[in-house]
Design a protein around this motif. Structure first.
Motif, PDB file in Angstrom:
ATOM      1  N   ILE A   7      -0.691  -4.730   6.452  1.00 21.63           N
ATOM      2  CA  ILE A   7       0.502  -4.905   5.508  1.00 21.63           C
ATOM      3  C   ILE A   7       1.352  -5.628   6.506  1.00 21.63           C
ATOM      4  N   ALA A   8       2.206  -6.447   6.017  1.00 20.23           N
ATOM      5  CA  ALA A   8       3.160  -7.152   6.477  1.00 20.23           C
ATOM      6  C   ALA A   8       4.467  -6.666   5.481  1.00 20.23           C
ATOM      7  N   THR A   9       5.429  -6.120   6.215  1.00 22.36           N
ATOM      8  CA  THR A   9       6.482  -5.583   5.422  1.00 22.36           C
ATOM      9  C   THR A   9       7.697  -6.643   5.260  1.00 22.36           C
ATOM     10  N   VAL A  62      -4.123   3.023   7.737  1.00 26.21           N
ATOM     11  CA  VAL A  62      -5.025   3.903   8.330  1.00 26.21           C
ATOM     12  C   VAL A  62      -5.890   4.740   7.041  1.00 26.21           C
ATOM     13  N   GLY A  63      -5.225   5.053   6.058  1.00 28.43           N
ATOM     14  CA  GLY A  63      -5.683   5.853   4.755  1.00 28.43           C
ATOM     15  C   GLY A  63      -4.752   5.677   3.552  1.00 28.43           C
ATOM     16  N   GLU A  64      -5.096   5.927   2.586  1.00 30.62           N
ATOM     17  CA  GLU A  64      -4.540   5.639   1.175  1.00 30.62           C
ATOM     18  C   GLU A  64      -5.585   6.250   0.059  1.00 30.62           C
ATOM     19  N   VAL A 142       3.948   8.145   6.829  1.00 29.70           N
ATOM     20  CA  VAL A 142       3.339   8.545   5.687  1.00 29.70           C
ATOM     21  C   VAL A 142       4.362   8.134   4.337  1.00 29.70           C
ATOM     22  N   ALA A 143       4.141   7.334   3.505  1.00 27.53           N
ATOM     23  CA  ALA A 143       5.028   6.847   2.405  1.00 27.53           C
ATOM     24  C   ALA A 143       4.106   7.342   1.123  1.00 27.53           C
ATOM     25  N   VAL A 149      -0.295   8.097  -1.688  1.00 25.95           N
ATOM     26  CA  VAL A 149      -0.118   8.066  -0.171  1.00 25.95           C
ATOM     27  C   VAL A 149      -0.539   7.180   0.396  1.00 25.95           C
ATOM     28  N   LEU A 150       0.353   6.486   1.232  1.00 29.12           N
ATOM     29  CA  LEU A 150       0.008   5.356   2.376  1.00 29.12           C
ATOM     30  C   LEU A 150       0.261   5.708   3.547  1.00 29.12           C
TER      31      LEU A 150
END
Length: 398
Positions: A7-9, A62-64, A142-143, A149-150
């Motif tokens: 991801i590029a924010t 890393v996880g979603e 953690v968002a 959850v991302l």
């Protein structure tokens, strides 16, 4: 080499530019609010950190998953193979945010996430004592948004806007990646004149020069992921940096000028351009907006003038806008791009913009007022040999 979801924010309103940059680099992208998704290896991680002009950060997903209880958050976080990312001595701070979700207590979300990662790593590394966390730093976030959850790993460290050349700044500096966005939105060809009439600390002209020479904006700084010896093969960072450096074109003659009424800001601009290695590529001069004259054609003006947010400033700022209008309207071959939060700008400038684009300068909503010039075709474009397709023209890493 393993391929990751990346991801590029980006700041609000800039996502499409980041997407374009990534496509120009050869990646398939999905543009979302505040971010652009793509895939790549650690070589691509370093490469995009080096080249992206308008992004904020590059992160590994890393996880979603979805989670509506702390038990779900813990279990699903623990099920992730964190040992594939974090060595036994990793220092892994966990930042958090939550929006419109049942798990809305951010400190608790961070604590549960951290606990689950510690549990997973302790089992994976057969540790019965507390993890030391004395090694390299792996910043995690953690968002949670609408119970989704991302979990991401930040590969940039300091934000990508921190190029390393800004040794000094004025009172309200424009971030480097926002300045780069303004240059890109101006559709400027580096063989044409470029002027910033209110240059402040010189950020916009410097970003224009970096773009004009096809210099990777991150070439003079480091990224936190370059310290990850468990993920980055020895010599990979040097390889990607050498490739980026070889693509810079210092032979292009640039016609870039930055002006400011304050000599102190001109001194700062010159100091910053020296730090960027662009001393001979930009002309900085003390000059009021109303005193500028030109006989050149097909130029581009990009300006971030004062907004007049304080009542005491409004009169002088509106006078500045009026002066801009009187001076710039007759320059029919020049395109003008003026960023301001003042919704009355067009009134004082004296003409409606060809187009307006909403952007955010930090948390402040601004508008980019665009006045498109009609090019004088008797002057050949790219007369100094600039190849617009050469910008970011590199083979996709693997």
């Amino acid at each position: 080499m393993q391929t990751y979801q990346l991801i590029a924010t980006a700041a609000a309103g800039i996502e499409a530019l980041v997407g374009k940059e990534l496509r120009d680099l050869g990646y398939e992208v999905k543009v979302e609010n505040g971010r652009v998704r793509f895939q790549g290896t650690m070589k691509d991680v370093i490469r995009t950190n080096l080249w992206l002009r308008t992004a904020d950060r590059v992160k590994i997903v890393v996880g979603e998953f979805d989670a509506r209880s702390f038990e779900e958050l813990f279990d699903r976080t623990e099920n992730i193979a964190w040992e594939d990312f974090l060595p036994i001595d990793a220092n892994f701070p966990v930042e958090g945010k939550s929006h419109n979700s049942q798990l809305h207590n951010v400190p608790s979300v961070q604590a549960i996430t951290k606990k689950a990662i510690v549990q997973r790593l302790s089992n994976a590394y057969h540790r019965r004592t507390r993890l030391a966390e004395t090694g390299a730093t792996y910043p995690l976030e953690v968002a949670i948004n609408k119970d989704h959850v991302l979990l991401t790993l930040d590969t940039s460290g300091e934000g990508l806007f921190k190029r390393g050349y800004r040794k000094n700044k004025g009172g309200a500096p424009l971030k480097e990646n926002m300045a780069a966005a303004l240059v890109m939105l101006a559709h400027w060809f580096p063989d044409n004149p470029f002027v910033d009439p209110v240059c402040g600390s010189g950020t916009i002209p410097i970003e224009a020069a970096l773009y004009g020479h096809n210099i990777a904006p991150g070439i003079n700084r480091s990224f936190i992921s370059e310290q990850w010896v468990n993920l980055v093969p020895d010599g990979l960072s040097d390889e990607v940096r050498d490739e980026a450096d070889s693509l810079a074109n210092y032979d292009i003659e640039l016609d870039i000028h930055g002006y400011d009424i304050d000599q102190n800001m001109i001194d700062i601009s010159q100091e910053n351009s020296r730090a960027a290695g662009l001393t001979h590529d930009i002309t900085f001069k003390q000059l009021a907006v109303k005193d500028w004259q030109t006989s050149e054609v097909n130029g581009v003006i990009v300006a971030n003038p004062p907004y007049g947010e304080r009542l005491s400033d409004k009169k002088s700022v509106h006078e500045l806008y009026r002066q801009m209008g009187e001076l710039y309207r007759p320059l029919t071959t020049w395109s003008k791009y003026i960023l301001t939060a003042d919704m009355e700008f067009e009134k004082y400038y004296g003409a409606p913009a060809t187009k307006r684009r909403k952007l955010y300068n930090g948390a402040l909503r601004t508008d980019l007022y665009q006045y498109w010039g009609k090019k004088d075709r008797s002057k050949p474009l790219n007369s100094k040999g600039f190849n617009e397709n050469a910008v970011l023209k590199t083979s996709k890493g693997g």
